[in-house]
Design a protein around this motif. Structure first.
Motif, PDB file in Angstrom:
ATOM      1  N   ASN A  50       0.869  -1.181   0.000  1.00 59.50           N
ATOM      2  CA  ASN A  50       0.000   0.000   0.000  1.00 59.50           C
ATOM      3  C   ASN A  50       0.900   1.224   0.000  1.00 59.50           C
ATOM      4  OD1 ASN A  50      -1.822   2.224   0.915  1.00 59.50           O
ATOM      5  ND2 ASN A  50      -3.285   0.537   1.118  1.00 59.50           N
ATOM      6  N   GLU A  51       0.682   2.124  -0.934  1.00 55.11           N
ATOM      7  CA  GLU A  51       1.553   3.299  -1.041  1.00 55.11           C
ATOM      8  C   GLU A  51       1.388   4.270   0.120  1.00 55.11           C
ATOM      9  OE1 GLU A  51      -1.386   5.864  -4.035  1.00 55.11           O
ATOM     10  OE2 GLU A  51       0.525   5.056  -4.752  1.00 55.11           O
ATOM     11  N   ASN A  52       0.318   4.093   0.900  1.00 60.30           N
ATOM     12  CA  ASN A  52       0.116   4.928   2.083  1.00 60.30           C
ATOM     13  C   ASN A  52       0.998   4.408   3.217  1.00 60.30           C
ATOM     14  OD1 ASN A  52      -0.728   6.386   4.288  1.00 60.30           O
ATOM     15  ND2 ASN A  52      -2.873   5.750   4.179  1.00 60.30           N
ATOM     16  N   PRO A  53       2.020   5.162   3.640  1.00 57.67           N
ATOM     17  CA  PRO A  53       2.940   4.668   4.669  1.00 57.67           C
ATOM     18  C   PRO A  53       2.301   4.512   6.045  1.00 57.67           C
ATOM     19  CG  PRO A  53       3.389   6.973   4.184  1.00 57.67           C
ATOM     20  CD  PRO A  53       2.383   6.512   3.170  1.00 57.67           C
ATOM     21  N   ARG A  54       1.095   5.042   6.232  1.00 56.43           N
ATOM     22  CA  ARG A  54       0.425   4.953   7.532  1.00 56.43           C
ATOM     23  C   ARG A  54      -0.552   3.786   7.625  1.00 56.43           C
ATOM     24  NH1 ARG A  54       1.353   9.362  10.629  1.00 56.43           N
ATOM     25  NH2 ARG A  54       2.214  11.211   9.611  1.00 56.43           N
ATOM     26  N   LYS A  55      -0.717   3.047   6.546  1.00 54.52           N
ATOM     27  CA  LYS A  55      -1.652   1.933   6.531  1.00 54.52           C
ATOM     28  C   LYS A  55      -1.052   0.754   7.294  1.00 54.52           C
ATOM     29  CE  LYS A  55      -5.296  -0.403   5.051  1.00 54.52           C
ATOM     30  NZ  LYS A  55      -6.664  -0.105   5.510  1.00 54.52           N
ATOM     31  N   LEU A  56      -1.681   0.385   8.397  1.00 47.17           N
ATOM     32  CA  LEU A  56      -1.167  -0.695   9.221  1.00 47.17           C
ATOM     33  C   LEU A  56      -1.223  -2.037   8.494  1.00 47.17           C
ATOM     34  CD1 LEU A  56      -2.728   0.162  12.719  1.00 47.17           C
ATOM     35  CD2 LEU A  56      -0.402   0.604  11.919  1.00 47.17           C
ATOM     36  N   PHE A 241       9.506  -3.089   9.441  1.00 45.78           N
ATOM     37  CA  PHE A 241      10.470  -1.999   9.304  1.00 45.78           C
ATOM     38  C   PHE A 241       9.898  -0.836   8.493  1.00 45.78           C
ATOM     39  CE2 PHE A 241      13.428  -5.263  10.696  1.00 45.78           C
ATOM     40  CZ  PHE A 241      14.271  -4.535  11.534  1.00 45.78           C
ATOM     41  N   SER A 242       8.893  -1.099   7.676  1.00 47.23           N
ATOM     42  CA  SER A 242       8.202  -0.005   6.999  1.00 47.23           C
ATOM     43  C   SER A 242       7.407   0.828   7.990  1.00 47.23           C
ATOM     44  CB  SER A 242       7.261  -0.560   5.922  1.00 47.23           C
ATOM     45  OG  SER A 242       7.962  -1.205   4.897  1.00 47.23           O
ATOM     46  N   ARG A 243       6.893   0.176   9.028  1.00 49.56           N
ATOM     47  CA  ARG A 243       6.094   0.886  10.018  1.00 49.56           C
ATOM     48  C   ARG A 243       6.894   1.937  10.784  1.00 49.56           C
ATOM     49  NH1 ARG A 243       3.367  -0.316   7.397  1.00 49.56           N
ATOM     50  NH2 ARG A 243       2.890   1.887   7.589  1.00 49.56           N
ATOM     51  N   ILE A 244       8.200   1.730  10.892  1.00 51.52           N
ATOM     52  CA  ILE A 244       9.026   2.713  11.588  1.00 51.52           C
ATOM     53  C   ILE A 244       9.818   3.576  10.607  1.00 51.52           C
ATOM     54  CG2 ILE A 244       9.230   1.394  13.715  1.00 51.52           C
ATOM     55  CD1 ILE A 244      11.883   0.359  12.804  1.00 51.52           C
ATOM     56  N   GLY A 245       9.508   3.461   9.329  1.00 46.89           N
ATOM     57  CA  GLY A 245      10.119   4.326   8.324  1.00 46.89           C
ATOM     58  C   GLY A 245      11.553   4.014   7.990  1.00 46.89           C
ATOM     59  N   ALA A 246      12.019   2.796   8.312  1.00 48.22           N
ATOM     60  CA  ALA A 246      13.417   2.455   8.057  1.00 48.22           C
ATOM     61  C   ALA A 246      13.668   2.056   6.607  1.00 48.22           C
ATOM     62  CB  ALA A 246      13.856   1.319   8.976  1.00 48.22           C
TER      63      ALA A 246
END
Length: 311
Positions: A50-56, A241-246
């Protein structure tokens, strides 16, 4: 020890787009990017992208550095029963193959060497393959209500999953244990020195190198096989690791660049054969490079475990 230098007398590797050390060097010199879409045989990436970085529960990353086929293996060459080999983490298989290739590069598949005092040092952080092997146990727990209420009418689903997923067997856990990546090499080549794995996250292989160098300098080992391996078998780490923006949102890895916005998951395996420099000269080994110094530390208290801090 009069001379603390350590010689690299053999090497082998396999990285994305680089099946050998020579091809890796060619790619580095040419500045080639070897990242690609997630292979379909790993997982269906459309389910988690999902291109939305906030999507859990999703990742915005599209690319990884993939080795491609990692399941092909010839266990008979190492005296391993096929039943055991089928349940081995691909990371273990890759490290075993790379160790053989490194010994061959050093000339020690046809030359005598001090097997009794040769050690194996592996940097290995996670076993994503274990998620597949232990999934039957998780299925049983799930449908037993371990993780919350089980909706009615799922009995048939449980039965179908139980039928399709192999049950745990005698070799199931042995094939996932990190220490076995080193023990397999010692067994295959009859090595009697230290054999263990180290987990220091991204620096696991370098920490393994630190251990190998110190063991050589202090006479605990006369020769060492040292390296690291990683294979991405599930989307778990990519999502986390996407969830923390790494992970890079631009799907580009730019080390030492002010435009860098994260890393990209990359698979691979690399092994070097190490000896004390004076021993390598005495034995007329081909020397690829020399390790003159090595160190290890930690940042201590900081903003987080992945945030470097100047001291």
């Amino acid at each position: 020890m009069i001379d603390g230098r350590i010689a690299i007398v053999g090497l082998a590797c396999r990285f994305p787009g680089s099946p050998s050390a020579f091809s890796l060097w060619q790619n580095v010199r040419a500045g080639r990017s070897c990242y690609s879409d997630v292979p379909a045989d790993r997982w269906n990436h459309d389910l988690f992208y999902n291109e939305n970085p906030r999507k859990l529960g999703t990742t915005y990353a599209k690319k990884i550095g993939s080795l491609g086929e990692v399941m092909h293996f010839a266990p008979e060459a190492y005296g391993l029963p096929p039943r055991r080999a089928r349940l081995m983490d691909p990371q273990q298989r890759l490290f075993l193959d790379a160790s053989r290739a490194a010994l061959e590069d050093a000339g020690y598949l046809v030359r005598q060497f001090d097997r009794e005092n040769t050690g194996v040092y592996v940097g290995l952080s996670v076993s994503e393959h274990k998620s597949w092997v232990t999934s039957p146990v998780r299925v049983q727990q799930l449908f037993d209500g371990k993780f919350g209420r089980v909706p009615a009418g799922l009995g048939e689903t449980e039965e179908l999953m139980a039928e399709r997923i192999p049950k745990l067997g005698a070799y199931s856990m042995v094939g996932q244990m990190h220490n076995m990546a080193a023990a397999n090499v010692s067994q295959a080549f009859d090595l009697g020195g230290p054999a263990f794995s180290t987990d220091a996250a991204c620096s696991s292989a370098l920490v393994a190198l630190n251990e190998a160098v110190w063991h050589l300098r202090n006479g605990i080992a006369s020769m060492a096989l040292c390296g690291g391996t990683y294979v991405s078998m599930t989307p778990d780490n990519l999502i986390a690791f996407s969830r923390i923006g790494a992970v890079s949102r631009e799907n580009v890895c730019r080390p030492f660049d002010e435009r860098a916005d994260g890393f990209i998951f990359g698979e691979g395996v690399g092994v070097v054969v190490l000896k004390r420099y004076e021993d390598a000269v005495r034995d007329h080994d081909r020397i690829w490079a020399v390790v003159r110094g090595i160190g290890i530390n930690n940042d201590g208290r900081g903003e987080g475990p992945m945030t470097p801090r100047q001291k």
